[in-house]
Design an enzyme around this catalytic site. Sequence first.
Site: not given
Ligand code: IPE
Ligand code: IPE
Ligand code: MG
Length: 251
Positions: A21, A69
């Site tokens: 994340d 997502n």
């Molecule tokens: C969790 O990250 C999913 C992945 C790492 C693929 P998110 O960024 O989607 O999670 P939330 O929305 O902050 O809980």
């Molecule tokens: C994790 O990084 C990747 C996926 C969930 C696919 P994020 O895209 O969630 O990054 P933040 O949490 O918005 O910084």
């Molecule tokens: Mg995230």
Amino acid sequence: MSYFEQIDKEKLPSHVAIIMDGNGRWAKSHGQERIFGHFNGVEAVRASLKAATRAGIPYLTLYAFSTENWNRPKEEVEALMNLLVETIINEIDELDRNGVRLCAIGDTDQLPDACRTQLFRGIERTRSNAKVSLILALNYSARWEIVNAVKTIGRSGISEEKIDADLVSNSLTTRDFPDPELLIRTSGEHRVSNFLLWQIAYTELYFTDTLWPDFNEEEFYKAVVDFQHRERRFGKTSEQISPSAQTDKVR
Ligand code: IPE
Ligand code: IPE
Ligand code: MG
């Protein structure tokens, strides 16, 4: 002493899972679009796989795309899917050479055709590799997985008395893998976000503020060392787990 050197080879977790994340925030902090963060996250994937292999950890699961997502902006979802296809194409030779078995959990039927093609090609090609299993959670959510398992069990017509925890475990997409012993989440968020809910019943959780694109081999080893300093009690008392600690205290 580096974190790698501090690892006790006798106490390695057999399975590490990572919620990768913080790509979006990393990109923003570099004055770039979110997608730039996803591109730079690939290097951290490479580093984690290298670290797991070097440490001798046989299972590594990476949460790459959740069912939730899909609700992100269309361009971002498309970019993530394209990145997945390109990464598999670019990396598969090296993965194969390094004895990596590529696996996937999640509702992969719903992925775009190009993703499915490359993914299944990679899985097929590396299926007899035995050094480390790299399990990608793609279009994965634990609730989806549990609902599916319940449906499978219901359809099987099995009698109620025969339903137990082993049957549920064996009805999940993770049936071929041990439960993770260590779960890492980057980016300072302290939540599980619908990841492996059944499987993490007794998993040790490790949170770091590091944003995913900055995660590297040493950070991985640091998490493993932290894990090795914990006492896993599985509901028992500390004295039952290490009787010598009790004797020391009494003396
Ligand atoms: C969790 O990250 C999913 C992945 C790492 C693929 P998110 O960024 O989607 O999670 P939330 O929305 O902050 O809980
Ligand atoms: C994790 O990084 C990747 C996926 C969930 C696919 P994020 O895209 O969630 O990054 P933040 O949490 O918005 O910084
Ligand atoms: Mg995230």
